[in-house]
Motif scaffolding. Structure first.
Motif, PDB file in Angstrom:
ATOM      1  N   ILE A   1       5.564  38.179  -5.606  1.00 22.16           N
ATOM      2  CA  ILE A   1       7.020  38.052  -6.321  1.00 22.16           C
ATOM      3  C   ILE A   1       7.144  38.016  -7.746  1.00 22.16           C
ATOM      4  O   ILE A   1       7.756  38.465  -8.619  1.00 22.16           O
ATOM      5  CB  ILE A   1       7.629  36.483  -5.957  1.00 22.16           C
ATOM      6  CG1 ILE A   1       7.920  36.561  -4.185  1.00 22.16           C
ATOM      7  CG2 ILE A   1       8.782  36.154  -6.672  1.00 22.16           C
ATOM      8  CD1 ILE A   1       8.175  35.059  -3.605  1.00 22.16           C
ATOM      9  N   ALA A   2       5.778  37.350  -8.344  1.00 23.06           N
ATOM     10  CA  ALA A   2       5.770  37.286  -9.779  1.00 23.06           C
ATOM     11  C   ALA A   2       5.544  38.529 -10.199  1.00 23.06           C
ATOM     12  O   ALA A   2       6.048  39.215 -11.173  1.00 23.06           O
ATOM     13  CB  ALA A   2       4.385  36.464 -10.250  1.00 23.06           C
ATOM     14  N   LEU A   3       4.722  39.257  -9.509  1.00 20.62           N
ATOM     15  CA  LEU A   3       4.462  40.843 -10.009  1.00 20.62           C
ATOM     16  C   LEU A   3       5.731  41.710 -10.038  1.00 20.62           C
ATOM     17  O   LEU A   3       6.117  42.684 -10.758  1.00 20.62           O
ATOM     18  CB  LEU A   3       3.311  41.535  -9.020  1.00 20.62           C
ATOM     19  CG  LEU A   3       2.102  40.989  -9.377  1.00 20.62           C
ATOM     20  CD1 LEU A   3       1.042  41.703  -8.414  1.00 20.62           C
ATOM     21  CD2 LEU A   3       1.553  41.272 -11.024  1.00 20.62           C
ATOM     22  N   ALA A   4       6.773  41.299  -8.927  1.00 21.23           N
ATOM     23  CA  ALA A   4       8.025  42.149  -8.538  1.00 21.23           C
ATOM     24  C   ALA A   4       8.643  42.161  -9.872  1.00 21.23           C
ATOM     25  O   ALA A   4       9.627  42.791 -10.228  1.00 21.23           O
ATOM     26  CB  ALA A   4       8.672  41.776  -7.472  1.00 21.23           C
ATOM     27  N   PHE A   5       8.794  40.760 -10.395  1.00 16.58           N
ATOM     28  CA  PHE A   5       9.630  40.531 -11.728  1.00 16.58           C
ATOM     29  C   PHE A   5       8.952  41.082 -13.002  1.00 16.58           C
ATOM     30  O   PHE A   5       9.568  41.474 -13.901  1.00 16.58           O
ATOM     31  CB  PHE A   5       9.778  39.064 -11.806  1.00 16.58           C
ATOM     32  CG  PHE A   5      10.731  38.559 -10.857  1.00 16.58           C
ATOM     33  CD1 PHE A   5      12.265  39.001 -11.035  1.00 16.58           C
ATOM     34  CD2 PHE A   5      10.604  37.758  -9.940  1.00 16.58           C
ATOM     35  CE1 PHE A   5      13.283  38.433 -10.029  1.00 16.58           C
ATOM     36  CE2 PHE A   5      11.503  37.189  -8.992  1.00 16.58           C
ATOM     37  CZ  PHE A   5      12.933  37.708  -8.978  1.00 16.58           C
ATOM     38  N   LEU A   6       7.569  40.805 -13.018  1.00 14.86           N
ATOM     39  CA  LEU A   6       6.775  41.277 -14.456  1.00 14.86           C
ATOM     40  C   LEU A   6       6.473  42.808 -14.541  1.00 14.86           C
ATOM     41  O   LEU A   6       6.473  43.141 -15.526  1.00 14.86           O
ATOM     42  CB  LEU A   6       5.459  40.595 -14.402  1.00 14.86           C
ATOM     43  CG  LEU A   6       5.466  38.972 -14.550  1.00 14.86           C
ATOM     44  CD1 LEU A   6       4.462  38.094 -14.718  1.00 14.86           C
ATOM     45  CD2 LEU A   6       6.303  38.433 -15.845  1.00 14.86           C
ATOM     46  N   LEU A   7       6.186  43.401 -13.386  1.00 14.50           N
ATOM     47  CA  LEU A   7       5.865  44.748 -13.505  1.00 14.50           C
ATOM     48  C   LEU A   7       6.845  45.704 -14.226  1.00 14.50           C
ATOM     49  O   LEU A   7       6.481  46.751 -15.199  1.00 14.50           O
ATOM     50  CB  LEU A   7       5.378  45.319 -12.117  1.00 14.50           C
ATOM     51  CG  LEU A   7       3.824  45.047 -12.032  1.00 14.50           C
ATOM     52  CD1 LEU A   7       3.726  45.754 -10.505  1.00 14.50           C
ATOM     53  CD2 LEU A   7       2.972  45.525 -12.825  1.00 14.50           C
ATOM     54  N   PRO A   8       8.128  45.521 -13.750  1.00 17.96           N
ATOM     55  CA  PRO A   8       9.160  46.333 -14.613  1.00 17.96           C
ATOM     56  C   PRO A   8       9.024  46.216 -15.800  1.00 17.96           C
ATOM     57  O   PRO A   8       9.335  47.185 -16.760  1.00 17.96           O
ATOM     58  CB  PRO A   8      10.266  46.069 -13.969  1.00 17.96           C
ATOM     59  CG  PRO A   8      10.110  45.498 -12.721  1.00 17.96           C
ATOM     60  CD  PRO A   8       8.718  44.848 -12.694  1.00 17.96           C
ATOM     61  N   HIS A   9       8.990  45.108 -16.275  1.00 21.67           N
ATOM     62  CA  HIS A   9       8.993  44.625 -17.861  1.00 21.67           C
ATOM     63  C   HIS A   9       7.650  45.194 -18.673  1.00 21.67           C
ATOM     64  O   HIS A   9       7.614  45.791 -19.714  1.00 21.67           O
ATOM     65  CB  HIS A   9       9.149  43.316 -18.284  1.00 21.67           C
ATOM     66  CG  HIS A   9      10.421  42.697 -17.839  1.00 21.67           C
ATOM     67  ND1 HIS A   9      11.679  43.143 -18.214  1.00 21.67           N
ATOM     68  CD2 HIS A   9      10.672  41.969 -16.626  1.00 21.67           C
ATOM     69  CE1 HIS A   9      12.681  42.608 -17.730  1.00 21.67           C
ATOM     70  NE2 HIS A   9      12.224  41.940 -16.556  1.00 21.67           N
ATOM     71  N   LEU A  10       6.549  45.055 -17.823  1.00 22.05           N
ATOM     72  CA  LEU A  10       5.224  45.559 -18.510  1.00 22.05           C
ATOM     73  C   LEU A  10       5.080  47.130 -18.355  1.00 22.05           C
ATOM     74  O   LEU A  10       4.180  47.580 -19.143  1.00 22.05           O
ATOM     75  CB  LEU A  10       4.014  44.942 -17.633  1.00 22.05           C
ATOM     76  CG  LEU A  10       4.039  43.312 -17.734  1.00 22.05           C
ATOM     77  CD1 LEU A  10       2.838  42.794 -16.615  1.00 22.05           C
ATOM     78  CD2 LEU A  10       3.715  42.968 -19.338  1.00 22.05           C
TER      79      LEU A  10
END
Length: 81
Positions: free
Chosen positions: A70-79
């Motif tokens: 869940i954290a990667l789903a939110f953070l990857l698009p921004h990174l």
């Protein structure tokens, strides 16, 4: 593949060895009450405490991995911008 067979072995006394003495059963005294016989399951004698520990460990690991997804789903698009 052939099915494995279990070979039943019986203990064999070496030659020349004396025969084992017969086992004498203890006779209960008349004053002692007879033991009560309750039907019990053969599974009640086993200890399954390790199962609870394993299930808890699996649950914690599943929670951590789900949280990481869940954290990667939110953070990857921004990174990846």
């Amino acid at each position: 593949m052939a099915k494995k067979r279990r070979v039943r072995t019986t203990p064999v006394a070496p030659r020349g060895a004396p025969a084992p003495a017969p086992v004498r059963e203890a006779v209960p005294s008349p004053a002692a009450p007879p033991p009560s016989r309750r039907p019990t399951s053969s599974l009640s004698n086993y200890d399954y405490s390790y199962v609870r520990r394993d299930l808890r460990r699996i649950g914690v690991l599943a929670g951590v991995l789900l949280g990481a997804q869940i954290a990667l789903a939110f953070l990857l698009p921004h990174l990846l911008r």
